[in-house]
Design an enzyme around this catalytic site. Sequence first.
Site, PDB file in Angstrom:
ATOM      1  CG  LEU A 194      -1.993  -1.104   1.274  1.00  0.00           C
ATOM      2  CD1 LEU A 194      -2.700  -1.085   2.666  1.00  0.00           C
ATOM      3  CD2 LEU A 194      -2.971  -0.843   0.053  1.00  0.00           C
ATOM      4  CE  LYS A 195       5.454   1.011   4.295  1.00  0.00           C
ATOM      5  NZ  LYS A 195       6.610   0.555   5.222  1.00  0.00           N
TER       6      LYS A 195
ATOM      7  NE  ARG B 141       0.879   2.239  17.209  1.00  0.00           N
ATOM      8  CZ  ARG B 141       1.786   2.578  18.053  1.00  0.00           C
ATOM      9  NH1 ARG B 141       1.873   3.689  18.677  1.00  0.00           N
ATOM     10  NH2 ARG B 141       2.925   1.631  18.317  1.00  0.00           N
TER      11      ARG B 141
ATOM     12  NE  ARG C 189       1.215   8.046   9.057  1.00  0.00           N
ATOM     13  CZ  ARG C 189       0.535   7.975  10.188  1.00  0.00           C
ATOM     14  NH1 ARG C 189      -0.143   9.166  10.785  1.00  0.00           N
ATOM     15  NH2 ARG C 189       0.507   7.002  10.933  1.00  0.00           N
TER      16      ARG C 189
ATOM     17  CG  HIS D 166      -0.801  -6.094  23.284  1.00  0.00           C
ATOM     18  ND1 HIS D 166      -1.381  -6.886  22.261  1.00  0.00           N
ATOM     19  CD2 HIS D 166       0.523  -5.899  23.091  1.00  0.00           C
ATOM     20  CE1 HIS D 166      -0.273  -6.639  21.003  1.00  0.00           C
ATOM     21  NE2 HIS D 166       0.646  -6.152  21.795  1.00  0.00           N
TER      22      HIS D 166
ATOM     23  CG  ASP E  72      -7.214  -8.156  21.871  1.00  0.00           C
ATOM     24  OD1 ASP E  72      -7.115  -6.936  22.257  1.00  0.00           O
ATOM     25  OD2 ASP E  72      -6.481  -8.803  21.857  1.00  0.00           O
TER      26      ASP E  72
END
Length: 394
Positions: A72-73, A96, A102, A137, A167
């Site tokens: 994906l970069k 995050r 980005r 976590h 989670d």
Amino acid sequence: MGILKGLKVLDFSTLLPGPYATMMLADMGAEVIKVEAPDRVDLTKHLVPMDGEVSALFGQLQRSKRSLALDLKQYEAREVVYKLVQEYDIVVEQFRPGAMERLGIGYEKLKEINPRVIYCSITGYGQTGPLRNRAGHDINYLALSGAASYSSRKNEAPVPAGIQVADLAGGSLPAVIGLLAAVYHREKTGEGQYIDVSITDAVFSFNAMYGSGYLIDGVEPEAESLMLNGGTFYDYYETLDHRYLSVGSLEPQFQKRLCQLIGESELFKLSSSQQTQDQQAFKVILTEAFKQKTLDEWLTILGEDFDGCVEPVLKFSESVNHPQIKARNLVVSVPKSNGGIQKQIAFPIKFSTQSADYRFTGVQTGTHTKDILKEAGFDSQAIEELADKGIFGK
């Protein structure tokens, strides 16, 4: 055919909360594409025991999901996502805050391409607040929520749970609930939306039983001081052979049966007392009574008909073979793409009109890349050109 047939999901998540959520969607019939970075290691893929090239855990978490390898970069990879999101209009990600923006595939960008997109971000602390960018976590979310502080014995450390409560119950399940609610809203209005799932938010909400008392009366929940955390006879009790029984006989009719079980029918008044000293005295009696026999002896006494909320603490190997687990078909055989089957834990919800859809176990990164791109309208030459640029990995 699953109950969610027709829903199409792009899953950018790794590890546990996101993949478990999209596994549930796939089990219900949604078509899920797992978008994987070709050079990023997903730890769940390599946790022992292994079953062929992937772990048993990965094989389960990624079942029925096709895998698309994308770097994906690279700009061209983003163009693939832009093409796919016109049809796969539910997105799940677990990076995050700001990471997807980005990369050029944040909510606002994808919304420009498809206004109906439903976009769910699962993070430890949410998209806002001072901890929004902090790593975490399961154990951290339980700690910050306050729940861990009264989930222990008095004057002892909290015990790490054997399952990932935060989670799964705080991340995966709210994500599924939020996504399906958003789908319902879209069906009525045509409007997509963004869903911010904070695992800590959800776990904090699990304080419903005792947090309400603190908010009204300032009563701090403490270890072994509450009805359901060891402050009453509602607890675990050791047997002669160092196994354990769970006792949850809270209601009067169950308390009477519990007292009869240990041969002390006259103890009902003590068991039903609201006084701390009486509860502790009754616990001492139960503790001594249950230590007189082995677990198997108690199970013989309980038989199949005892209806008093007393059950054995089973090892997982015993649970798998328990008649109730078997009757509910909670272990299923899922086909592997290279032949054979893998036994896995089943989807836990029963629908009257559709059954769960187990198509295949999790696969290696990029297994379905070319097939997915062809379906999206890329011809063979275009796919080869993208491959030459390395967007599928080297």
